[in-house]
Design a protein around this motif. Structure first.
Motif, short mmCIF file in Angstrom:
data_model
loop_
_atom_site.label_atom_id
_atom_site.label_comp_id
_atom_site.label_asym_id
_atom_site.label_seq_id
_atom_site.Cartn_x
_atom_site.Cartn_y
_atom_site.Cartn_z
N GLN A 146 47.50 56.17 24.98
CA GLN A 146 46.79 56.65 26.17
C GLN A 146 45.34 56.99 25.84
O GLN A 146 44.42 56.66 26.59
CB GLN A 146 47.50 57.87 26.74
CG GLN A 146 46.85 58.42 28.01
CD GLN A 146 47.39 59.78 28.40
OE1 GLN A 146 47.67 60.61 27.53
NE2 GLN A 146 47.55 60.01 29.69
N ASP A 147 45.13 57.67 24.71
CA ASP A 147 43.77 58.04 24.31
C ASP A 147 42.90 56.80 24.08
O ASP A 147 41.76 56.73 24.55
CB ASP A 147 43.82 58.88 23.03
CG ASP A 147 42.45 59.18 22.48
OD1 ASP A 147 41.74 60.00 23.08
OD2 ASP A 147 42.08 58.58 21.44
N TRP A 149 43.40 53.82 25.32
CA TRP A 149 43.27 53.09 26.60
C TRP A 149 42.14 53.68 27.43
O TRP A 149 41.30 52.96 27.98
CB TRP A 149 44.58 53.15 27.36
CG TRP A 149 44.57 52.39 28.65
CD1 TRP A 149 44.61 51.03 28.81
CD2 TRP A 149 44.52 52.95 29.98
NE1 TRP A 149 44.60 50.71 30.15
CE2 TRP A 149 44.53 51.86 30.89
CE3 TRP A 149 44.47 54.25 30.46
CZ2 TRP A 149 44.49 52.06 32.27
CZ3 TRP A 149 44.43 54.45 31.83
CH2 TRP A 149 44.44 53.36 32.71
N TYR A 150 42.10 55.01 27.52
CA TYR A 150 41.02 55.65 28.27
C TYR A 150 39.67 55.43 27.59
O TYR A 150 38.66 55.16 28.26
CB TYR A 150 41.29 57.15 28.40
CG TYR A 150 42.14 57.53 29.57
CD1 TYR A 150 41.70 57.32 30.88
CD2 TYR A 150 43.40 58.12 29.39
CE1 TYR A 150 42.50 57.67 31.96
CE2 TYR A 150 44.20 58.47 30.48
CZ TYR A 150 43.74 58.24 31.76
OH TYR A 150 44.52 58.58 32.83
N HIS A 154 38.62 52.67 30.14
CA HIS A 154 38.08 53.52 31.21
C HIS A 154 37.37 54.72 30.59
O HIS A 154 37.83 55.86 30.73
CB HIS A 154 39.20 53.98 32.14
CG HIS A 154 39.96 52.85 32.77
ND1 HIS A 154 39.48 52.13 33.85
CD2 HIS A 154 41.16 52.30 32.46
CE1 HIS A 154 40.36 51.20 34.18
NE2 HIS A 154 41.38 51.28 33.35
N MET A 157 36.51 57.83 32.94
CA MET A 157 37.56 58.54 33.68
C MET A 157 38.04 59.79 32.95
O MET A 157 38.44 60.77 33.59
CB MET A 157 38.75 57.61 33.92
CG MET A 157 38.48 56.50 34.92
SD MET A 157 39.90 55.40 35.09
CE MET A 157 41.18 56.54 35.63
N PHE A 158 38.04 59.78 31.62
CA PHE A 158 38.64 60.88 30.87
C PHE A 158 37.91 61.04 29.55
O PHE A 158 37.70 60.06 28.82
CB PHE A 158 40.12 60.60 30.62
CG PHE A 158 40.83 61.69 29.87
CD1 PHE A 158 41.23 62.85 30.50
CD2 PHE A 158 41.10 61.56 28.51
CE1 PHE A 158 41.89 63.86 29.82
CE2 PHE A 158 41.76 62.55 27.82
CZ PHE A 158 42.15 63.71 28.48
N SER A 160 38.13 62.48 25.98
CA SER A 160 39.08 62.98 24.99
C SER A 160 38.35 63.83 23.95
O SER A 160 37.32 63.43 23.41
CB SER A 160 39.79 61.82 24.30
OG SER A 160 40.72 62.30 23.37
#
Length: 420
Positions: A146-147, A149-150, A154, A157-158, A160
């Motif tokens: 997930q980390d 991928w963001y 993207h 969007m986020f 980390s």
């Protein structure tokens, strides 16, 4: 995975022991000794493939313990390695150390002797810790995916951060400890031959005891979906998009991208000096190329870790579904083959813990450098000086390499400017 023993519920395999027991249930010591010798010879003495298994367990134990400890030490020692991804990798290593220390020795004894010697308390604790480590591992790999991928697909969007990573790790352990509580509740010790209970602890098994037949089917189906199938599918989809972003789309470095970026710089720059304009352009492009290459290396390493995890946990996941949900092995005629498959699948779980540090060593230059420094130092002072020299040399080489790239890009830029 869920449950450390391999109770195949095979009546035929113990019929001879039961018959022998009925004939020798007398207080005569010689007859009891004869019975125990028979049990040792036919059931407890390691077979040829089990000697290979013992050697494999010993190798995996030391490789996993040393390798994962080095991973944790490398990140703790070097501040520049304390990235979000490495925090998750350290958490994965801690889960591997946990399962190696607490579960591997017990699993080896049970797989060889087919007997649980450790009492009812450890019968609940050891499988519980084992399932917790499985949950922590798969949730950690999901967090890494997930980390990445963001960050790659993207980035807006986020954001980390290390603080969020630490909170996620705490949440992973809390969730794993909670959702695996049923595993500790249903594990109990029982004897396959009750008539031997007061004579010996042999043929004592640590297995699940559910109130109704439907409960284990529901639990193990959910266990398979939550801890293997669903996370694996989501991680595969995430890494497919990451690969498409890093390898299939145009990245900085091709001539068309260079020219397009340089035209943009030339139009937007407010009359800078020609040499300064070229230097800014080339430095920016080189930084982007370096970032993409670093991300490719990290993604490649993480995909290999995921592939090895899926491969090592596939046999035990399938065997558990066949045994617990479909009852495939209740009346098997080839018990030895089935038992060999279960013992090998147990070994694969621990082999996965030992494989991860090896993957980091081959696919991560930073981890490889720290591993070499840890093994090559003969004394503390000498090793510290050698590590500093290595890092200084690496830093100098990287600066030289970057300056060479900039000079080469300057030459290319002049040619491109002439062509344009």
């Amino acid at each position: 995975m869920s449950g450390i023993t391999v109770n195949l519920d095979c009546e035929e395999c113990l019929s001879h022991v039961a018959n022998t027991t009925e004939l020798h249930l007398h207080p005569d010591l010689d007859e009891d000794d004869e019975l125990l010798k028979y049990i040792w010879r036919e059931y407890l003495h390691p077979k040829q493939y089990e000697w290979v298994l013992i050697a494999g367990y010993i190798i995996v134990f030391f490789v996993s313990l040393i390798g994962n400890s080095l991973v944790c030490f490398a990140v703790w020692k070097n501040r520049h390695m304390r990235t979000v991804t490495n925090y998750f990798i350290v958490n994965l290593s801690l889960a591997d150390v946990l399962v190696t220390i607490t579960c591997l020795p017990a699993s080896l004894v049970v797989d060889i002797t087919e007997t649980w010697f450790f009492g009812n308390t450890l019968c609940k604790v050891v499988p519980y810790l084992q399932t917790i480590s499985v949950s922590v591992s798969v949730l950690t790999l999901s967090g890494i995916a997930q980390d990445r991928w963001y960050a790659i697909c993207h980035p807006l969007m986020f954001k980390s951060t290390a603080k969020r990573a630490r909170k996620s790790i705490v949440l992973i352990w809390v969730v794993s400890c909670i959702i695996m509580i049923p595993q500790a509740i249903v594990m109990e010790c029982s004897s396959l031959l009750p008539e031997l209970t007061n004579k010996t602890s042999l043929f004592t098994v640590c297995d699940e005891h559910w109130g109704a037949e439907i409960y284990p089917k529901v639990y193990h189906t959910c266990f398979f979906i939550v801890t293997y199938f669903a996370p694996l599918c989501l991680m595969v989809l995430a890494y497919i998009q990451i690969c498409h972003k890093l390898w299939c789309q145009q990245i900085p470095g091709s001539s068309s991208v260079l020219q397009r970026k340089w035209r943009t710089f030339q139009c937007s720059a407010q009359a800078p000096a020609p040499g300064e304009s070229v230097r800014v352009r080339t430095s920016t492009v080189c930084a982007e190329i370096k970032q993409v290459r670093a991300r490719r290396k990290t993604a490649r390493m993480l995909m290999v870790v995921l592939f090895v995890f899926a491969l090592c946990y596939l046999p035990i996941s399938v065997l558990n579904i066949m045994k617990r949900v479909f009852g495939t092995f209740k009346n098997t005629n080839d018990r030895e083959t089935v038992y060999a498959w279960f013992t090998f699948s147990h070994w694969l779980i621990y082999a996965n813990s030992a494989a991860n540090p090896i993957i980091y060593n081959f696919l991560s230059g930073k981890f490889r450098e720290e591993f070499k420094a840890a093994f090559s130092c003969h004394c503390f002072g000498q090793g510290q000086k050698q590590t500093k020299r290595t890092r200084t040399r690496t830093s100098t080489d990287s600066r030289k390499s970057l300056s060479t790239q900039v000079n080469n890009m300057d030459s290319v830029s002049r040619i491109s400017d002439q062509v344009v």
